[in-house]
Scaffold this motif. Structure first.
Motif, mmCIF file in Angstrom:
data_model
loop_
_atom_site.group_PDB
_atom_site.id
_atom_site.type_symbol
_atom_site.label_atom_id
_atom_site.label_comp_id
_atom_site.label_asym_id
_atom_site.label_seq_id
_atom_site.Cartn_x
_atom_site.Cartn_y
_atom_site.Cartn_z
ATOM 1 N N ALA A 50 0.833 -1.206 0.000
ATOM 2 C CA ALA A 50 0.000 0.000 0.000
ATOM 3 C C ALA A 50 0.869 1.259 0.000
ATOM 4 N N LEU A 51 1.927 1.244 0.812
ATOM 5 C CA LEU A 51 2.834 2.394 0.856
ATOM 6 C C LEU A 51 3.490 2.620 -0.500
ATOM 7 N N LEU A 52 3.880 1.531 -1.165
ATOM 8 C CA LEU A 52 4.519 1.648 -2.476
ATOM 9 C C LEU A 52 3.528 2.164 -3.524
ATOM 10 N N SER A 53 2.281 1.708 -3.453
ATOM 11 C CA SER A 53 1.284 2.174 -4.427
ATOM 12 C C SER A 53 1.045 3.674 -4.258
ATOM 13 N N ARG A 54 1.044 4.143 -3.021
ATOM 14 C CA ARG A 54 0.857 5.569 -2.780
ATOM 15 C C ARG A 54 2.055 6.360 -3.287
#
Length: 336
Positions: free
Chosen positions: A271-275
């Protein structure tokens, strides 16, 4: 009263940040700080009611210390289980190494202080600051990973991206099968308009074929229509999984909400990488074998710390400065 006000303030900041974007690690920081102040406010309230509750303050101090050593023992035991089930390797030995470090760090720091040497005492102070920082960061990461993995997301996405995780003898192993089963659950449980399934994963040097090919075979064998499965067969990292899959969807003209499927321990980092890549997607997690989870969470934590290394360096710089000041003060002290 002050602790209650601060607790409510940080709780408000958490909800505001969470509503803005739940894929922020700072949400975990705000949640932890809010919980700490609210706990202190509850303790103050109980003590005001009856001074007998003062012993709870001691409990609040003792429980975290005891928990650290219990956690270290658990990691060592889990590492032994990993070695027995997965065989020797970096992943298997990681829990053992971390557990031993947790046990030995306080002992070594105590011996450094006892030595009376200013430099060693300064090093002990620095070790204390860094261990406290890493411990707090891990609690934030672990706590918010659990919170995030239990959130509900859109049941009708336009596409479901399944992150690859490696094949064994060219076949889908249980870890990857859990991700694919989760994607099939979403595929079968939504509206009549089935989402596109995007198995994402290239061919590693030790793999006889791309991960996406084996993943597509698995999905079709379990009931997905072949026309609903869109292979992405170039990615070799999570960043590439996300970027290449989204680019492939755009190329095919597929628009709408996107869900990313991975294992529960990997949800927050994905999720952090997608953001960070400005991808409008949420992440859902599939179950993982319990014995594998501690080691996996440790690896994810290391990866998140590495991904945010500049922030971590900036936050740790004052600790080095304080440790240096302690060392210089002790060297100039007539007592030492």
């Amino acid at each position: 009263m002050l602790t209650l006000v601060l607790g409510l303030l940080f709780a408000g900041l958490f909800f505001a940040s969470f509503q803005s974007d739940r894929r922020r690690l700072r949400n975990g920081v705000l949640l932890l700080v809010a919980a700490w102040f609210l706990l202190q406010a509850a303790l103050d309230f109980l003590i005001d009611l009856n001074p007998w509750f003062e012993w709870l303050n001691l409990l609040v101090l003792v429980v975290p210390v005891v928990s650290i050593f219990v956690f270290a023992g658990f990691l060592i035991a889990n590492g032994v289980t990993m070695v027995r089930r997965e065989g020797p390797g970096i992943t298997s030995f990681l829990p053992i190494a971390v557990g031993l470090a947790v046990f030995l760090a306080p002992v070594i720091a105590f011996l450094f202080v006892l030595s009376g040497q200013p430099v060693l005492t300064g090093m002990a102070a620095l070790a204390f600051f860094l261990c406290a920082y890493l411990g707090s960061a891990f609690v934030v990461f672990l706590g918010y990973a659990v919170v995030y993995s239990r959130m509900r997301f859109s049941p009708n996405p336009a596409a479901v991206i399944v992150l690859g995780s490696g094949l064994i003898n060219g076949k889908v192993p249980p870890l990857l099968a859990a991700r694919l089963n989760k994607a099939l659950e979403i595929y079968d449980g939504g509206s009549r308009a089935k989402p596109v399934l995007v198995p994402s994963g290239g061919q590693g040097p030790d793999e006889p074929r791309p991960e996406s090919t084996a993943m597509k075979e698995y999905l079709v064998a379990k009931g997905a229509a072949a026309s609903d499965v869109l292979e992405e067969n170039q990615a070799t990292t999570t960043r590439e999984n996300l970027a290449y899959s989204v680019a492939l969807l755009a190329e095919k003209g597929i628009e709408g909400p996107v869900l990313v499927c991975t294992n529960n321990y990997h949800v927050l980092r994905a999720a952090l990488l997608s953001r960070r890549q400005k991808i409008n997607a949420e992440v859902v997690g599939a179950p993982t074998a319990r014995y594998f989870v501690p080691s996996a969470f440790l690896r994810e934590f290391v990866a998140v710390m590495r991904d945010n290394r500049l922030t971590n360096i900036i936050l740790c710089l004052p600790m080095f400065g304080i440790a240096l000041l302690i060392t210089v003060a002790l060297m100039n002290s007539p007592v030492v």
